[in-house]
Design a protein around this motif. Sequence first.
Motif, PDB file in Angstrom:
ATOM      1  N   GLN A  62     110.123  56.025 -83.387  1.00 33.01           N
ATOM      2  CA  GLN A  62     108.958  56.907 -83.248  1.00 33.01           C
ATOM      3  C   GLN A  62     108.099  56.886 -84.508  1.00 33.01           C
ATOM      4  O   GLN A  62     106.873  56.820 -84.431  1.00 33.01           O
ATOM      5  CB  GLN A  62     109.426  58.327 -82.941  1.00 33.01           C
ATOM      6  CG  GLN A  62     108.290  59.244 -82.582  1.00 33.01           C
ATOM      7  CD  GLN A  62     108.782  60.571 -82.026  1.00 33.01           C
ATOM      8  OE1 GLN A  62     109.963  60.769 -81.783  1.00 33.01           O
ATOM      9  NE2 GLN A  62     107.844  61.476 -81.843  1.00 33.01           N
ATOM     10  N   ARG A  63     108.745  56.923 -85.687  1.00 31.66           N
ATOM     11  CA  ARG A  63     107.989  56.872 -86.941  1.00 31.66           C
ATOM     12  C   ARG A  63     107.189  55.578 -87.048  1.00 31.66           C
ATOM     13  O   ARG A  63     106.034  55.589 -87.468  1.00 31.66           O
ATOM     14  CB  ARG A  63     108.928  57.000 -88.147  1.00 31.66           C
ATOM     15  CG  ARG A  63     109.060  58.424 -88.658  1.00 31.66           C
ATOM     16  CD  ARG A  63     109.706  58.499 -90.029  1.00 31.66           C
ATOM     17  NE  ARG A  63     110.992  57.825 -90.113  1.00 31.66           N
ATOM     18  CZ  ARG A  63     112.140  58.327 -89.658  1.00 31.66           C
ATOM     19  NH1 ARG A  63     112.175  59.502 -89.092  1.00 31.66           N
ATOM     20  NH2 ARG A  63     113.253  57.644 -89.768  1.00 31.66           N
TER      21      ARG A  63
ATOM     22  N   GLU B 196     118.580  49.565 -91.252  1.00 31.51           N
ATOM     23  CA  GLU B 196     118.235  49.243 -92.652  1.00 31.51           C
ATOM     24  C   GLU B 196     116.877  49.794 -93.070  1.00 31.51           C
ATOM     25  O   GLU B 196     116.724  50.311 -94.170  1.00 31.51           O
ATOM     26  CB  GLU B 196     118.272  47.727 -92.870  1.00 31.51           C
ATOM     27  CG  GLU B 196     119.680  47.202 -92.991  1.00 31.51           C
ATOM     28  CD  GLU B 196     119.721  45.743 -93.413  1.00 31.51           C
ATOM     29  OE1 GLU B 196     118.900  45.334 -94.251  1.00 31.51           O
ATOM     30  OE2 GLU B 196     120.602  45.036 -92.910  1.00 31.51           O
ATOM     31  N   ASP B 197     115.876  49.682 -92.191  1.00 25.99           N
ATOM     32  CA  ASP B 197     114.525  50.138 -92.543  1.00 25.99           C
ATOM     33  C   ASP B 197     114.414  51.647 -92.615  1.00 25.99           C
ATOM     34  O   ASP B 197     113.469  52.172 -93.183  1.00 25.99           O
ATOM     35  CB  ASP B 197     113.498  49.625 -91.524  1.00 25.99           C
ATOM     36  CG  ASP B 197     113.278  48.133 -91.648  1.00 25.99           C
ATOM     37  OD1 ASP B 197     113.364  47.620 -92.773  1.00 25.99           O
ATOM     38  OD2 ASP B 197     113.027  47.485 -90.618  1.00 25.99           O
ATOM     39  N   GLU B 198     115.350  52.355 -92.001  1.00 30.91           N
ATOM     40  CA  GLU B 198     115.283  53.812 -91.947  1.00 30.91           C
ATOM     41  C   GLU B 198     116.039  54.469 -93.096  1.00 30.91           C
ATOM     42  O   GLU B 198     115.910  55.671 -93.313  1.00 30.91           O
ATOM     43  CB  GLU B 198     115.896  54.313 -90.642  1.00 30.91           C
ATOM     44  CG  GLU B 198     115.267  53.748 -89.391  1.00 30.91           C
ATOM     45  CD  GLU B 198     116.059  54.136 -88.167  1.00 30.91           C
ATOM     46  OE1 GLU B 198     115.924  55.288 -87.716  1.00 30.91           O
ATOM     47  OE2 GLU B 198     116.837  53.293 -87.669  1.00 30.91           O
ATOM     48  N   ALA B 199     116.869  53.702 -93.795  1.00 28.56           N
ATOM     49  CA  ALA B 199     117.749  54.267 -94.820  1.00 28.56           C
ATOM     50  C   ALA B 199     116.937  54.976 -95.902  1.00 28.56           C
ATOM     51  O   ALA B 199     115.917  54.481 -96.361  1.00 28.56           O
ATOM     52  CB  ALA B 199     118.607  53.169 -95.432  1.00 28.56           C
TER      53      ALA B 199
ATOM     54  N   LEU C 109     102.043  52.640 -86.694  1.00 28.61           N
ATOM     55  CA  LEU C 109     101.276  51.564 -86.062  1.00 28.61           C
ATOM     56  C   LEU C 109     100.004  52.117 -85.416  1.00 28.61           C
ATOM     57  O   LEU C 109      98.920  51.562 -85.582  1.00 28.61           O
ATOM     58  CB  LEU C 109     102.146  50.858 -85.017  1.00 28.61           C
ATOM     59  CG  LEU C 109     101.536  49.651 -84.315  1.00 28.61           C
ATOM     60  CD1 LEU C 109     101.227  48.539 -85.310  1.00 28.61           C
ATOM     61  CD2 LEU C 109     102.483  49.140 -83.236  1.00 28.61           C
ATOM     62  N   ASN C 110     100.133  53.228 -84.712  1.00 31.00           N
ATOM     63  CA  ASN C 110      98.994  53.849 -84.055  1.00 31.00           C
ATOM     64  C   ASN C 110      97.948  54.284 -85.079  1.00 31.00           C
ATOM     65  O   ASN C 110      96.749  54.057 -84.893  1.00 31.00           O
ATOM     66  CB  ASN C 110      99.463  55.052 -83.220  1.00 31.00           C
ATOM     67  CG  ASN C 110      98.340  55.644 -82.407  1.00 31.00           C
ATOM     68  OD1 ASN C 110      97.481  54.937 -81.903  1.00 31.00           O
ATOM     69  ND2 ASN C 110      98.331  56.954 -82.300  1.00 31.00           N
TER      70      ASN C 110
ATOM     71  N   ILE D  20     105.208  45.766 -88.524  1.00 31.42           N
ATOM     72  CA  ILE D  20     105.716  46.834 -87.647  1.00 31.42           C
ATOM     73  C   ILE D  20     105.921  46.307 -86.233  1.00 31.42           C
ATOM     74  O   ILE D  20     106.941  46.593 -85.595  1.00 31.42           O
ATOM     75  CB  ILE D  20     104.764  48.048 -87.641  1.00 31.42           C
ATOM     76  CG1 ILE D  20     104.784  48.730 -89.007  1.00 31.42           C
ATOM     77  CG2 ILE D  20     105.159  49.041 -86.547  1.00 31.42           C
ATOM     78  CD1 ILE D  20     103.732  49.813 -89.166  1.00 31.42           C
ATOM     79  N   GLU D  21     104.970  45.524 -85.736  1.00 30.91           N
ATOM     80  CA  GLU D  21     105.105  44.974 -84.381  1.00 30.91           C
ATOM     81  C   GLU D  21     106.342  44.086 -84.279  1.00 30.91           C
ATOM     82  O   GLU D  21     107.062  44.124 -83.282  1.00 30.91           O
ATOM     83  CB  GLU D  21     103.833  44.216 -83.971  1.00 30.91           C
ATOM     84  CG  GLU D  21     102.679  45.165 -83.655  1.00 30.91           C
ATOM     85  CD  GLU D  21     101.352  44.472 -83.386  1.00 30.91           C
ATOM     86  OE1 GLU D  21     101.165  43.293 -83.816  1.00 30.91           O
ATOM     87  OE2 GLU D  21     100.486  45.105 -82.760  1.00 30.91           O
TER      88      GLU D  21
END
Length: 158
Positions: free
Chosen positions: A12-13, A110-113, A18-19, A65-66
């Motif tokens: 969601q983040r 990994e990207d959320e850590a 991206l939006n 991000i995509e």
Amino acid sequence: MNKVPMTVQGEQRLREELNQLKSEERPRVINAIAEAREHGDLKENAEYHAAREQQGFIEGRIKEIEAKLSAAQVIDVTKMPRTGKVIFGVTVELINLDSDEEVRYQIVGEDEADIKSGKISVTSPIARALIGKEESDVVLVRTPGGEVEYEIGDVQYI
């Protein structure tokens, strides 16, 4: 392509970022480039070059991000059976058996850590030691400062 685990919140983040990049940042920098072009000579135009550079960063981040979203395997831990087992996405309470200090971590992609927020990567030494274990198990975690023994307290599927 290998799928990369990601929590629902992590996805969601990324979608929100991206939006925002596509609906606000991209149009803003396009307008800045158009305005800078109207000022004439582009070789000596600092605003134009700064806007073009910013456009490059924005487009690069959009692609990044995509790519992350296309490789994501979104795991909703709230829909998993509550077995008390440590799996990706759970929040786990650990008791340091030497100091009796308690810590809480959520195991994330990994990207959320973000250790300050109590989110540890599934690939971290602590998470690797915990995955597959259950409440009240004792685990030995090798850290840069030596080995630490933890007892697994509450495992939450939140």
